[in-house]
Write a protein that holds these residues in place. Structure first.
Motif, PDB file in Angstrom:
ATOM      1  N   LEU A 267       0.827  -1.197   0.000  1.00  0.00           N
ATOM      2  CA  LEU A 267       0.000   0.000   0.000  1.00  0.00           C
ATOM      3  C   LEU A 267       0.869   1.258   0.000  1.00  0.00           C
ATOM      4  O   LEU A 267       1.733   1.418   0.855  1.00  0.00           O
ATOM      5  CB  LEU A 267      -0.899   0.004   1.238  1.00  0.00           C
ATOM      6  CG  LEU A 267      -1.890   1.162   1.382  1.00  0.00           C
ATOM      7  CD1 LEU A 267      -2.949   1.112   0.276  1.00  0.00           C
ATOM      8  CD2 LEU A 267      -2.547   1.121   2.757  1.00  0.00           C
ATOM      9  N   ALA A 268       0.622   2.154  -0.944  1.00  0.00           N
ATOM     10  CA  ALA A 268       1.347   3.420  -1.001  1.00  0.00           C
ATOM     11  C   ALA A 268       0.647   4.454  -0.122  1.00  0.00           C
ATOM     12  O   ALA A 268      -0.592   4.537  -0.104  1.00  0.00           O
ATOM     13  CB  ALA A 268       1.425   3.926  -2.436  1.00  0.00           C
ATOM     14  N   VAL A 269       1.446   5.234   0.621  1.00  0.00           N
ATOM     15  CA  VAL A 269       0.929   6.304   1.480  1.00  0.00           C
ATOM     16  C   VAL A 269       1.845   7.508   1.356  1.00  0.00           C
ATOM     17  O   VAL A 269       3.051   7.365   1.131  1.00  0.00           O
ATOM     18  CB  VAL A 269       0.847   5.875   2.969  1.00  0.00           C
ATOM     19  CG1 VAL A 269      -0.154   4.758   3.170  1.00  0.00           C
ATOM     20  CG2 VAL A 269       2.227   5.467   3.497  1.00  0.00           C
ATOM     21  N   VAL A 270       1.285   8.702   1.504  1.00  0.00           N
ATOM     22  CA  VAL A 270       2.117   9.906   1.572  1.00  0.00           C
ATOM     23  C   VAL A 270       2.739   9.975   2.960  1.00  0.00           C
ATOM     24  O   VAL A 270       2.042   9.836   3.979  1.00  0.00           O
ATOM     25  CB  VAL A 270       1.279  11.169   1.295  1.00  0.00           C
ATOM     26  CG1 VAL A 270       2.133  12.422   1.523  1.00  0.00           C
ATOM     27  CG2 VAL A 270       0.737  11.159  -0.133  1.00  0.00           C
ATOM     28  N   THR A 271       4.036  10.155   3.010  1.00  0.00           N
ATOM     29  CA  THR A 271       4.753  10.219   4.290  1.00  0.00           C
ATOM     30  C   THR A 271       4.179  11.316   5.184  1.00  0.00           C
ATOM     31  O   THR A 271       4.019  12.458   4.755  1.00  0.00           O
ATOM     32  CB  THR A 271       6.249  10.487   4.048  1.00  0.00           C
ATOM     33  OG1 THR A 271       6.779   9.458   3.214  1.00  0.00           O
ATOM     34  CG2 THR A 271       7.017  10.521   5.360  1.00  0.00           C
ATOM     35  N   GLY A 272       3.844  10.935   6.406  1.00  0.00           N
ATOM     36  CA  GLY A 272       3.317  11.891   7.363  1.00  0.00           C
ATOM     37  C   GLY A 272       1.845  12.205   7.210  1.00  0.00           C
ATOM     38  O   GLY A 272       1.320  13.066   7.928  1.00  0.00           O
ATOM     39  N   SER A 273       1.155  11.510   6.330  1.00  0.00           N
ATOM     40  CA  SER A 273      -0.263  11.793   6.069  1.00  0.00           C
ATOM     41  C   SER A 273      -1.163  11.176   7.132  1.00  0.00           C
ATOM     42  O   SER A 273      -0.770  10.269   7.876  1.00  0.00           O
ATOM     43  CB  SER A 273      -0.668  11.255   4.691  1.00  0.00           C
ATOM     44  OG  SER A 273      -0.602   9.830   4.679  1.00  0.00           O
ATOM     45  N   SER A 274      -2.395  11.660   7.185  1.00  0.00           N
ATOM     46  CA  SER A 274      -3.373  11.070   8.104  1.00  0.00           C
ATOM     47  C   SER A 274      -3.687   9.641   7.702  1.00  0.00           C
ATOM     48  O   SER A 274      -3.990   8.796   8.556  1.00  0.00           O
ATOM     49  CB  SER A 274      -4.655  11.913   8.116  1.00  0.00           C
ATOM     50  OG  SER A 274      -5.251  11.954   6.835  1.00  0.00           O
ATOM     51  N   GLN A 275      -3.609   9.351   6.404  1.00  0.00           N
ATOM     52  CA  GLN A 275      -3.865   7.979   5.943  1.00  0.00           C
ATOM     53  C   GLN A 275      -2.782   7.013   6.433  1.00  0.00           C
ATOM     54  O   GLN A 275      -3.081   5.883   6.823  1.00  0.00           O
ATOM     55  CB  GLN A 275      -3.955   7.936   4.412  1.00  0.00           C
ATOM     56  CG  GLN A 275      -5.178   8.606   3.828  1.00  0.00           C
ATOM     57  CD  GLN A 275      -5.044  10.102   3.692  1.00  0.00           C
ATOM     58  OE1 GLN A 275      -3.931  10.635   3.733  1.00  0.00           O
ATOM     59  NE2 GLN A 275      -6.159  10.805   3.520  1.00  0.00           N
ATOM     60  N   GLU A 276      -1.524   7.466   6.427  1.00  0.00           N
ATOM     61  CA  GLU A 276      -0.445   6.627   6.952  1.00  0.00           C
ATOM     62  C   GLU A 276      -0.703   6.303   8.421  1.00  0.00           C
ATOM     63  O   GLU A 276      -0.604   5.133   8.841  1.00  0.00           O
ATOM     64  CB  GLU A 276       0.895   7.334   6.799  1.00  0.00           C
ATOM     65  CG  GLU A 276       2.075   6.529   7.351  1.00  0.00           C
ATOM     66  CD  GLU A 276       3.380   7.312   7.321  1.00  0.00           C
ATOM     67  OE1 GLU A 276       4.428   6.672   7.128  1.00  0.00           O
ATOM     68  OE2 GLU A 276       3.341   8.542   7.500  1.00  0.00           O
ATOM     69  N   ALA A 277      -1.063   7.317   9.198  1.00  0.00           N
ATOM     70  CA  ALA A 277      -1.331   7.098  10.624  1.00  0.00           C
ATOM     71  C   ALA A 277      -2.517   6.153  10.811  1.00  0.00           C
ATOM     72  O   ALA A 277      -2.496   5.277  11.692  1.00  0.00           O
ATOM     73  CB  ALA A 277      -1.601   8.437  11.309  1.00  0.00           C
ATOM     74  N   TYR A 278      -3.531   6.315   9.977  1.00  0.00           N
ATOM     75  CA  TYR A 278      -4.741   5.498  10.125  1.00  0.00           C
ATOM     76  C   TYR A 278      -4.464   4.022   9.847  1.00  0.00           C
ATOM     77  O   TYR A 278      -4.879   3.153  10.621  1.00  0.00           O
ATOM     78  CB  TYR A 278      -5.826   6.016   9.184  1.00  0.00           C
ATOM     79  CG  TYR A 278      -7.124   5.234   9.254  1.00  0.00           C
ATOM     80  CD1 TYR A 278      -8.021   5.435  10.293  1.00  0.00           C
ATOM     81  CD2 TYR A 278      -7.438   4.278   8.288  1.00  0.00           C
ATOM     82  CE1 TYR A 278      -9.212   4.718  10.367  1.00  0.00           C
ATOM     83  CE2 TYR A 278      -8.621   3.548   8.350  1.00  0.00           C
ATOM     84  CZ  TYR A 278      -9.503   3.779   9.388  1.00  0.00           C
ATOM     85  OH  TYR A 278     -10.679   3.049   9.457  1.00  0.00           O
ATOM     86  N   VAL A 279      -3.767   3.719   8.746  1.00  0.00           N
ATOM     87  CA  VAL A 279      -3.561   2.300   8.407  1.00  0.00           C
ATOM     88  C   VAL A 279      -2.618   1.635   9.399  1.00  0.00           C
ATOM     89  O   VAL A 279      -2.770   0.443   9.697  1.00  0.00           O
ATOM     90  CB  VAL A 279      -3.062   2.128   6.953  1.00  0.00           C
ATOM     91  CG1 VAL A 279      -4.125   2.616   5.974  1.00  0.00           C
ATOM     92  CG2 VAL A 279      -1.728   2.818   6.707  1.00  0.00           C
TER      93      VAL A 279
END
Length: 280
Positions: A152-164
């Motif tokens: 899974l790709a995520v933007v570093t520091g994003s809310s999506q990274e924290a959520y997953v």
């Protein structure tokens, strides 16, 4: 009845002028600093058509135009964009590298501990962006978390990274990217099965060879401008200008111009606390 309708625009102009005059008289430190520098330095990322910088260096996009209208009505000078990595925006704001963060960050509880957010200018759920045809048959983030072979790709520091990460996905299964364009590239290049970001973050995904799978089980996210906590009075005045722009039709005109979804929802989300109750 004709009298009331014909004078309604004058009433709105009067309210705007009154708000501006009242705010100016307070000698708010942030707007005083902006006027002295003859610019409002705003941290921005690249998320066309919502936010970006033209080749000539001009700030562009839906959220930029909306924020510019609010700031102009407050008597602030023109925006000067400062292109900044997403994870560097809050540290840069606190270090006074710019005056505010443009409306691009998701309003979250951890972020609200260190900054204050404006009312949401975009409201959306998270989504998976996959290659056309959805070759991995992905339906939601829970499925991604429970399928070990999915990257899974995520933007570093994003809310999506924290959520997953909070949902339990293994750290090593994440492909971290600096921005949305890079997230698209890793999916198209088959280095990741999906890219998780806000559902409206990628304009016309089908033209990029992507398909969007909205996960409505994820929390509703709001995106707003961010300010230092010491500038909360400035934020409050900014929110009042957004209220006026809702009322006088200027915000709705931008919604139509940029084809922004969820206008009905945005009319109800008038403060950051309406999406994250713990936020000021």
């Amino acid at each position: 009845m004709r009298f009331a309708i014909s004078n309604f625009p004058l009433l709105l102009i009067g309210l705007t002028c009154y708000s501006l005059a009242t705010f100016a008289q307070t000698q708010d430190p942030l707007i005083t600093s902006m006027r002295k520098a003859d610019e409002a330095r705003v941290a921005m990322g690249s998320v066309p058509p919502w936010m970006g910088v033209s080749q000539s260096g001009e700030p562009t996009g839906y959220t930029v135009e909306l924020a510019s209208l609010a700031l102009k009505n407050m008597g602030a000078p023109a925006l000067t964009p400062v292109l900044t990595a997403w994870e560097a925006m809050i540290p840069g704001l606190l270090a006074r590298h710019f005056d505010l963060i443009g409306p691009g960050l998701v309003i979250t509880e951890p972020r609200c501990r260190v900054v204050v957010f404006s009312a949401p200018m975009i409201a959306m759920h998270d989504a998976l962006f996959v290659r056309s045809g959805n070759p991995s048959n992905l339906e939601n983030l829970r499925q991604v978390t429970e399928t070990p072979e999915i990257r899974l790709a995520v933007v570093t520091g994003s809310s999506q990274e924290a959520y997953v990460l909070k949902q339990g996905i293994a750290f090593e299964r994440l492909v971290r990217v600096p921005d949305i364009e890079a997230g698209v590239a890793v999916v198209i290049g088959r280095r990741a099965n999906a890219f998780v970001v806000g559902q409206f973050s990628i304009s016309k995904p089908e033209q990029k060879g992507l398909e969007v799978v909205v996960d409505k089980s994820t929390p509703l996210s709001g995106i707003g401008a961010a300010f230092r906590k010491e500038d909360i009075r400035f934020r409050d005045a900014f929110d009042k200008q957004l209220d006026l722009l809702r009322t006088n039709g200027a915000w709705k005109n931008l919604i139509v111009k940029y084809e922004v979804p969820n206008w009905d929802m945005l009319t109800k989300l008038k403060r950051a606390s309406h999406v994250v109750p713990s936020c000021e």
